[in-house]
Design an enzyme around this catalytic site. Structure first.
Site, PDB file in Angstrom:
ATOM      1  N   HIS A  21      -7.178  -4.427  10.518  1.00 17.39           N
ATOM      2  CA  HIS A  21      -6.983  -4.239   9.071  1.00 17.39           C
ATOM      3  C   HIS A  21      -5.740  -4.987   8.585  1.00 17.39           C
ATOM      4  CE1 HIS A  21      -4.605  -0.202   9.691  1.00 17.39           C
ATOM      5  NE2 HIS A  21      -3.748  -1.173   9.523  1.00 17.39           N
ATOM      6  N   GLU A  64      -9.784  -1.874   5.618  1.00 12.17           N
ATOM      7  CA  GLU A  64     -10.323  -1.558   6.940  1.00 12.17           C
ATOM      8  C   GLU A  64     -11.598  -2.365   7.201  1.00 12.17           C
ATOM      9  OE1 GLU A  64      -8.607   0.246   8.892  1.00 12.17           O
ATOM     10  OE2 GLU A  64      -7.964   2.153   8.040  1.00 12.17           O
ATOM     11  N   ASP A 100       0.814  -1.217   0.000  1.00 15.93           N
ATOM     12  CA  ASP A 100       0.000   0.000   0.000  1.00 15.93           C
ATOM     13  C   ASP A 100       0.847   1.267   0.000  1.00 15.93           C
ATOM     14  OD1 ASP A 100       0.910  -0.552   2.562  1.00 15.93           O
ATOM     15  OD2 ASP A 100      -1.066  -0.867   3.411  1.00 15.93           O
ATOM     16  N   ASN A 152      -7.177  -2.456  14.657  1.00 15.66           N
ATOM     17  CA  ASN A 152      -8.596  -2.724  14.364  1.00 15.66           C
ATOM     18  C   ASN A 152      -8.762  -3.948  13.455  1.00 15.66           C
ATOM     19  OD1 ASN A 152      -7.738  -1.804  11.898  1.00 15.66           O
ATOM     20  ND2 ASN A 152      -9.206  -0.125  11.723  1.00 15.66           N
TER      21      ASN A 152
HETATM   22  C1  F6R Z   1       1.566  -1.455   6.110  1.00 15.84           C
HETATM   23  C2  F6R Z   1       0.214  -1.964   6.239  1.00 15.84           C
HETATM   24  C3  F6R Z   1      -0.540  -1.880   7.518  1.00 15.84           C
HETATM   25  C4  F6R Z   1       0.287  -2.221   8.745  1.00 15.84           C
HETATM   26  C5  F6R Z   1      -0.555  -2.112  10.013  1.00 15.84           C
HETATM   27  C6  F6R Z   1       0.270  -2.342  11.257  1.00 15.84           C
HETATM   28  O1  F6R Z   1       2.059  -1.638   4.785  1.00 15.84           O
HETATM   29  O2  F6R Z   1      -0.302  -2.441   5.283  1.00 15.84           O
HETATM   30  O3  F6R Z   1      -1.649  -2.728   7.437  1.00 15.84           O
HETATM   31  O4  F6R Z   1       0.806  -3.509   8.610  1.00 15.84           O
HETATM   32  O5  F6R Z   1      -1.166  -0.855  10.073  1.00 15.84           O
HETATM   33  O6  F6R Z   1       1.142  -1.263  11.422  1.00 15.84           O
HETATM   34  P1  F6R Z   1       2.296  -1.293  12.519  1.00 15.84           P
HETATM   35  O7  F6R Z   1       3.259  -2.338  12.097  1.00 15.84           O
HETATM   36  O8  F6R Z   1       2.924   0.094  12.447  1.00 15.84           O
HETATM   37  O9  F6R Z   1       1.639  -1.596  13.815  1.00 15.84           O
END
Ligand code: F6R
Length: 240
Positions: free
Chosen positions: A138, A143, A67, A136
């Site tokens: 995702h 989401e 992403d 959450n």
């Molecule tokens: C990042 C992504 C997100 C993260 C998620 C966890 O490329 O796709 O889904 O993996 O938000 O983020 P952290 O690792 O910062 O807790």
């Protein structure tokens, strides 16, 4: 789903790096699906160490990131392209022209998304996808919602994700409200998936994933429908 419970963040990072290293050794010309965020940073450091030590090489690897914020230029210091260069690509022998991140400035995000998924297919599909989990639930920026997209698409970020990511920006107002992200179908097509999660804040999601029920309201649970997923967690994420 295979579960590996590690003592701490370092052990989790090493376990993830070992799985990637094994793939690089058995299939040097592989396609990696990569994630950003705080979770995989230690794993990327360990991979860079292994690369410097001559244990593994990335020279024939192709990568596709999950992403990118939208709209955000690749040279913005909070862009995911910048993150990947800084945390992995600049520290290993990968050919940067073979690394891909969804275009956060695409004038037509739908066309970009379609082309991104087609490029992954043309490259032979993702051999190993790395995922983190949002607090959450995702995965990538899919989401919790009643309906989720299959392919790469533009999406809005939830308040919870904007709050969680505000720590990287000067202020919450600077966090982009949108992103371009691989969809659930793009992710599920990967032949193998590893999911990393550390810290207490991820415990509720891990609990849901281990409960064995699937809901789009916790996208991480959709991974229970995939044949080859390894969930690597530290004790804090496992025990809460
Ligand atoms: C990042 C992504 C997100 C993260 C998620 C966890 O490329 O796709 O889904 O993996 O938000 O983020 P952290 O690792 O910062 O807790």
């Amino acid at each position: 789903m295979k579960l590996i419970v590690c003592e701490n963040y370092e052990e989790m990072s090493k376990a993830g790096a070992d799985i990637i290293a094994a793939l690089l050794k058995s299939k040097p010309k592989c396609v990696l699906g990569l994630a950003t965020g705080s979770t995989p940073v230690g794993m990327y450091q360990e991979l860079a160490r292994m690369n410097k030590a001559g244990e593994i090489t990335f020279k024939d690897v192709t990568s596709y990131n999950l992403d990118e914020y939208y709209p955000l230029a690749p040279d913005h210091d909070q862009s995911y392209r910048y993150f990947m260069n800084h945390n992995l690509f600049d520290n290993v022998d990968i050919d940067k022209s073979k690394t891909h991140v969804p275009d956060g400035l695409a004038a037509d995000p739908d066309a970009m998304g379609k082309a991104y998924d087609e490029a992954i297919e043309a490259a032979g599909g993702i051999d190993l996808q790395v995922l983190g989990l949002g607090p959450n639930g995702h995965i990538a920026f899919n989401e919790p919602e009643a309906e989720l997209y299959a392919g790469t698409h533009k999406t809005s970020l939830t308040e919870s994700t904007i709050n969680a990511n505000a720590r990287f920006f000067a202020s919450k107002a600077d966090v982009p409200t949108h992103a371009v992200t691989m969809g659930i179908g793009s992710i599920m097509k990967a032949r193998k998936i590893i999911v990393l999660a550390n810290g207490k804040v991820k415990h509720p999601v891990i609990e849901k994933m281990l409960a064995g029920r699937i809901t789009t309201m916790c996208p991480g649970t959709l991974l229970l429908a995939h044949a080859d997923v390894t969930l690597i967690v530290d004790k804090a994420a496992y025990e809460g």
